[in-house]
Structure formats: structure tokens, C-alpha cells
Design an enzyme around this catalytic site. Structure first.
Site, PDB file in Angstrom:
ATOM      1  N   GLU A  91      -4.193   7.942  -3.565  1.00 54.67           N
ATOM      2  CA  GLU A  91      -4.708   6.692  -3.011  1.00 54.67           C
ATOM      3  C   GLU A  91      -5.015   5.662  -4.094  1.00 54.67           C
ATOM      4  O   GLU A  91      -4.983   4.463  -3.835  1.00 54.67           O
ATOM      5  CB  GLU A  91      -5.967   6.958  -2.179  1.00 54.67           C
ATOM      6  CG  GLU A  91      -5.701   7.572  -0.821  1.00 54.67           C
ATOM      7  CD  GLU A  91      -4.798   6.731   0.057  1.00 54.67           C
ATOM      8  OE1 GLU A  91      -4.875   5.480  -0.012  1.00 54.67           O
ATOM      9  OE2 GLU A  91      -4.006   7.311   0.807  1.00 54.67           O
ATOM     10  N   HIS A  99       0.833  -1.209   0.000  1.00 52.38           N
ATOM     11  CA  HIS A  99       0.000   0.000   0.000  1.00 52.38           C
ATOM     12  C   HIS A  99       0.870   1.261   0.000  1.00 52.38           C
ATOM     13  O   HIS A  99       0.769   2.105  -0.909  1.00 52.38           O
ATOM     14  CB  HIS A  99      -0.917  -0.012   1.221  1.00 52.38           C
ATOM     15  CG  HIS A  99      -1.802   1.183   1.320  1.00 52.38           C
ATOM     16  ND1 HIS A  99      -3.131   1.167   0.949  1.00 52.38           N
ATOM     17  CD2 HIS A  99      -1.563   2.458   1.748  1.00 52.38           C
ATOM     18  CE1 HIS A  99      -3.663   2.365   1.135  1.00 52.38           C
ATOM     19  NE2 HIS A  99      -2.727   3.170   1.624  1.00 52.38           N
ATOM     20  N   GLU A 100       1.719   1.383   1.009  1.00 51.97           N
ATOM     21  CA  GLU A 100       2.576   2.573   1.081  1.00 51.97           C
ATOM     22  C   GLU A 100       3.615   2.559  -0.034  1.00 51.97           C
ATOM     23  O   GLU A 100       4.022   3.610  -0.531  1.00 51.97           O
ATOM     24  CB  GLU A 100       3.254   2.650   2.451  1.00 51.97           C
ATOM     25  CG  GLU A 100       2.303   2.666   3.637  1.00 51.97           C
ATOM     26  CD  GLU A 100       1.309   3.814   3.613  1.00 51.97           C
ATOM     27  OE1 GLU A 100       1.574   4.826   2.926  1.00 51.97           O
ATOM     28  OE2 GLU A 100       0.249   3.691   4.266  1.00 51.97           O
ATOM     29  N   HIS A 129       2.093   4.229  -3.020  1.00 52.03           N
ATOM     30  CA  HIS A 129       2.252   5.679  -2.915  1.00 52.03           C
ATOM     31  C   HIS A 129       3.659   6.084  -3.353  1.00 52.03           C
ATOM     32  O   HIS A 129       3.855   7.053  -4.099  1.00 52.03           O
ATOM     33  CB  HIS A 129       2.062   6.125  -1.460  1.00 52.03           C
ATOM     34  CG  HIS A 129       0.641   6.234  -1.014  1.00 52.03           C
ATOM     35  ND1 HIS A 129      -0.282   7.046  -1.629  1.00 52.03           N
ATOM     36  CD2 HIS A 129      -0.012   5.657   0.030  1.00 52.03           C
ATOM     37  CE1 HIS A 129      -1.438   6.967  -0.990  1.00 52.03           C
ATOM     38  NE2 HIS A 129      -1.308   6.116   0.009  1.00 52.03           N
TER      39      HIS A 129
END
Length: 520
Positions: A311, A281-282, A285
Site C-alpha cells: 500500500e 493507486h492501482e 501497486h
């Protein structure tokens, strides 16, 4: 070689024009200060001594005051007015026009907010975060409430000074997702809420159970750290321009996109996906930030176009790609190598199904794809009425629990896993809708990727994600925040944000996983 966007224009500034050069120099110096402030935030989240909060509060307030002074300089306003009269000419680039637009937005915001308000907001944000960390550890909302109340007052004043057309909350949404209003967000949310709640009920009625035992066990943090690094590197994260640390709440931050982009995860020795999926997830980003064109360095154009667009990349890499069976055909070997005694005999389909189990839960960052957006709607709806003055801070725990009962059929046993679980309210409001907007855009972008690469699943199953990263880098990442969110989505997919792709993705995926007959 300089990355190009999908119209073939390089992200270059017209430095032969003295006015653009002057603006660029001003913006670069202000961006440098903003990144130093971000470095202070990273330190606070990852390793700052417990008693250093008071000193950090003043340091950040001082930086904010200097930044505000630079952003509200009348000479900058005069330069922008002059450039706005000529920058539409063909001899200027999209990067020039975007630079002027971003600088104008910052200037207008800065001139509407007095320095003492900016500095007070910075001080309260630092102190509020410190209070939240302790309150969460001690299950003590009452100790956090006074700081949250101060944040609410400041956010209301900021919204009133910035101005809005419909409601005060719109001004805060615009800071995170430019151009969107609460009513527009709600229009996007309605079909998602309906389909998500209906799909959840169908899954619960199906009677099918999914065994998640393989995700629990004894997972030493040192081995998790090594696995998270391998997983991030396997999808293209460049550790020569970044690093992974640990924090109470995972986040990505940059100190100079694309050259210094870092992220954190949170580890649980008993539950592997907490850190593993946070790394994707990160890391998503971070891939977005690391993909910015080098020419955008030290400008606000380097990085994501908005909170929601950002996102879309974390949700794309974590969920749409990272929870799919083709992705794990090869990547599962990394998990087995990290924890051979635990996963050596676990079949791949068992692992993938466990990652996709649907079950109402209390923790947003651990929620499955079907229920995740319901978590966001709880926060969005509470933020809206709180900022607009319709509820009090003291009523938040009760209202939070009521909405969890209504939307998810469960209720937090305490405030630590309820109203205190997210750190974001210590810093302000208006950003939570970005997570669901991210899901909308991720599904829409993935549909485009499928049309571009008909063999996408086969290539994923072979362990290759580089073709996805390359396409995204060329058509999206390299151009950073040059275009407004809706314009960017049109450039990428041919249409503005459309929730139907997310509805189709969720329904198709989970009807298959739970052996549901298609709805008539």
C-alpha cells in the site's frame, strides 16, 4: 541486465546446491497453481457470467486443496529442516534464505490447517463475494449477513489453529503484515488519529472553501479508459505485461510477477477522479510488481513484502506524488486533451486544489488524505472485536454508523455506502491496517526520495517521474519480498516504520492548502 538491490546483491538463487534447486522447483510449481487461482479470481471480478458462481466455487476449492496438499507435504518439511541448518552460511544468498523462510511460513500454516477447512474457506469466499455484490446493489445487508457469519467462524478457526500470543486477531494480521500485532498497530494509529481529527477540525474552522465543480460533469467512459491508460503509461506502467479492466471495486492482481500484472478501476460518468486516481493507486501497486527481478519469477519473493508495504506504493503514487501540483504541471495536459471542452479553461491550481479538498465522506476509496486513515480505523476496530468475539455480525451496521458519527461527524444514509461498501470482508479479516501502514511508509519513503533528489519538485514539474521509478526499482521493487517489512524499511530509509513523517506531511501540506497558521 538483472536488477540489483541496494546492497549490490543480485536476486539469484544458488541452484548449484541441489537442495535449493529442489525447493525452488517445488515452490515454483505451487506458485503456478496459486496464479491460476488468481486468474479465476480476476475472471470472477471482471467478466464471469452471473450464474457461474457455483461452478467457480468448486474449481477454486479444488485448486486450494491441491495447493494445500503440496504445501503441507512432509517431504517438504524435511527438506526445509535440512536447509535451515545450512542456509545462513555465506555461500547462500539472501534470496535463498528468504525462499526458505517463505516456504517454512507456508508449510507451518498449511500443516496447522486441515484440507477440509482450506477448501471450505475457498468455497465460502467465492459465494460470499457473489452475495456481497448483490447485497451492495440492493442495499440488503441481511442477505449478506449469513455469509459474513460463516466467514467469521472460519476466520476464527483459522486464527485458533495458527496460534497467537495476545489476541486471536493477531494471527490474522500476521497473514497480511508479518510480525505485527494489534497492539503494535494501535500504537502506530494513536498519533495519526489525534493529528487527523485535530487537523480536520482546524480545516473546518478555517472557513476556506475549495471549489470542486471541475471534477464533476459528463465524462464518457470510453474517453476515461483512454485517459487512464495514458496516465498509467506516463508513470511507467508497462502494458506489454499488463492491462486495465473495470470492476465493482478497484484492485491489482498478478498472474506471474513481473510478467503479468493487471489492475482494475471503477468508472463514474459524473465524477472523473474515481477512475483517474484509481489508475494511479492501482498503477502504483502494479509498478511495484512489475519492478521485481526476473529471477524471482514463479516464487513468493516476486512482489510486495507485505500488505502495508504494498500500500505504500499505491499511496505514494496516488497521493504524495499524484495529488501534488508539481506532478500535474505537465500531466494536466493529458486530462485537458481527454476532455477539452470541460478542462480547457480550468486553471491548474483550481484542479489540484479540488483533488485535495478535505471533507468528511462516506466512501473510503474516495476519501481525502486527512480523513482517509479514520476510515481505516473504523474497519480495523470493528474487525478486531468481531474476530475476537466481542460483537455480533448483526450489530455491524449500527456500530459502523456510530463510529462514522464519532470519527467523521457523518452517518451513512444506507448500508450500501456504509457497512457494505468494501468487498474485503467477503474474503476475510486482518488486512485493513495495511492501508494506514502504507500511508506511514509512503511518507517515510518520500522523505528519503527528497533527500536523494533535492530537485525532485522541479523534475516532477518538468513531467519526469522516471527517476523516481528507477530509484524505487533498484532499491525496493527488484528485491520483492526478500526482506521482512521492518527490515526493508530500515534498508530503504535507515529506520523502522515511523508515523512522524506522515504527521509532518499531512500537517505541512494541508496547513498550506487551507492557509492555516502552524500550531504552537
Amino acid at each position: 541486465m538483472m536488477s540489483e538491490n541496494n546492497s549490490g546483491e543480485t536476486m539469484q538463487f544458488t541452484t548449484s546446491d541441489e537442495r535449493i534447486s529442489t525447493l525452488l522447483k517445488r515452490v515454483q510449481e505451487t506458485t503456478d497453481l496459486l496464479k491460476l487461482e488468481a486468474l479465476a479470481s480476476w475472471d470472477q471480478h471482471t467478466q464471469m457470467p452471473e450464474r457461474a458462481g457455483e461452478a467457480r466455487m468448486h474449481q477454486v476449492a479444488t485448486l486450494d486443496g491441491i495447493i494445500h496438499e503440496r504445501q503441507s507435504d512432509p517431504a517438504l518439511g524435511k527438506l526445509l529442516q535440512e536447509l535451515e541448518g545450512v542456509v545462513s552460511q555465506s555461500r547462500f544468498t539472501d534470496a535463498d534464505r528468504s525462499l526458505v523462510r517463505h516456504a517454512r511460513r507456508s508449510y507451518d500454516q498449511a500443516t496447522k490447517l486441515p484440507p477440509e477447512l482450506v477448501e471450505e474457506r475457498a468455497k465460502v469466499a467465492v459465494a460470499s463475494l457473489e452475495s456481497w455484490v448483490k447485497a451492495r446493489q440492493n442495499n440488503d445487508f441481511a442477505s449478506f449477513a449469513p455469509w459474513l457469519q460463516r466467514t467469521v467462524h472460519l476466520q476464527r478457526e483459522i486464527a485458533d489453529r495458527l496460534g497467537y500470543t495476545e489476541t486471536r486477531f493477531d494471527a490474522l494480521i500476521d497473514l497480511h503484515d508479518p510480525g505485527l500485532t494489534a497492539s503494535e498497530v494501535e500504537a502506530l494509529f494513536v498519533p495519526i488519529r489525534d493529528v487527523s481529527t485535530r487537523l480536520l477540525k482546524r480545516i473546518q474552522a478555517s472557513g476556506k472553501t475549495i471549489d470542486t465543480a471541475c471534477l464533476f460533469g459528463n465524462f464518457p467512459i470510453s474517453q476515461q479508459e483512454a485517459l487512464c491508460k495514458k496516465m498509467a503509461a506516463s508513470v511507467g506502467y508497462d502494458f506489454t505485461r499488463g492491462m486495465i479492466a473495470s470492476s465493482a471495486h478497484p484492485f491489482m492482481i498478478d498472474f506471474g510477477t513481473p510478467l503479468d500484472v493487471r489492475f482494475t478501476v471503477r468508472y463514474s460518468e459524473q465524477f472523473l477522479p474515481m477512475a483517474l486516481m484509481a489508475a494511479l493507486h492501482e498503477g502504483g501497486h502494479a509498478l511495484y510488481e512489475q519492478g521485481s527481478a526476473p529471477s524471482l519469477l514463479r516464487t513468493p519473493l516476486a512482489g510486495g513484502a507485505s500488505s502495508g508495504i504494498h500500500e505504500s506504493q499505491s499511496r505514494l503514487w496516488e497521493n504524495v506524488i499524484g495529488r501534488s501540483e508539481p506532478f500535474w504541471q505537465k500531466k494536466f495536459a493529458l486530462v485537458q486533451e481527454a476532455f477539452p471542452q470541460h478542462f480547457a479553461e480550468v486553471p491548474l491550481p483550481t484542479f489540484v486544489q479540488a483533488l485535495n479538498k478535505v471533507e468528511p465522506s462516506l466512501i473510503r476509496v474516495e476519501a481525502d488524505e486527512v480523513t482517509y486513515n479514520l476510515h481505516i480505523m473504523v474497519r480495523f476496530e470493528l474487525e478486531k472485536v468481531l474476530v475476537n468475539g466481542e460483537i455480533s455480525v448483526e450489530s455491524l451496521p449500527r456500530l459502523w454508523n456510530e463510529k462514522y458519527r464519532e470519527y467523521l461527524g457523518i452517518e451513512p444514509e444506507n448500508d450500501t455506502v456504509g457497512v457494505l461498501q468494501d468487498m474485503h470482508w467477503s474474503d476475510g479479516f486482518g488486512g485493513f491496517q495495511g492501508y494506514t501502514i502504507g500511508n506511514i511508509c509512503a511518507a517515510q519513503i518520500f522523505k528519503k526520495l527528497q533527500s536523494e533528489f533535492p530537485d525532485l519538485k522541479e523534475r516532477l514539474a518538468g513531467g519526469d517521474t522516471s527517476f523516481i521509478l528507477q530509484w524505487l526499482s533498484e532499491h525496493m521493487y527488484s528485491i520483492g519480498a526478500t526482506y521482512l517489512p521492518q527490515d526493508l524499511m530500515v534498508r530503504l530509509t535507515g529506520e523502522s516504520m515511523n508515523p512522524n513523517y506522515l504527521l509532518s506531511y499531512l500537517t505541512g501540506k494541508f496547513e498550506k492548502i487551507y492557509d492555516l497558521s502552524p500550531e504552537s
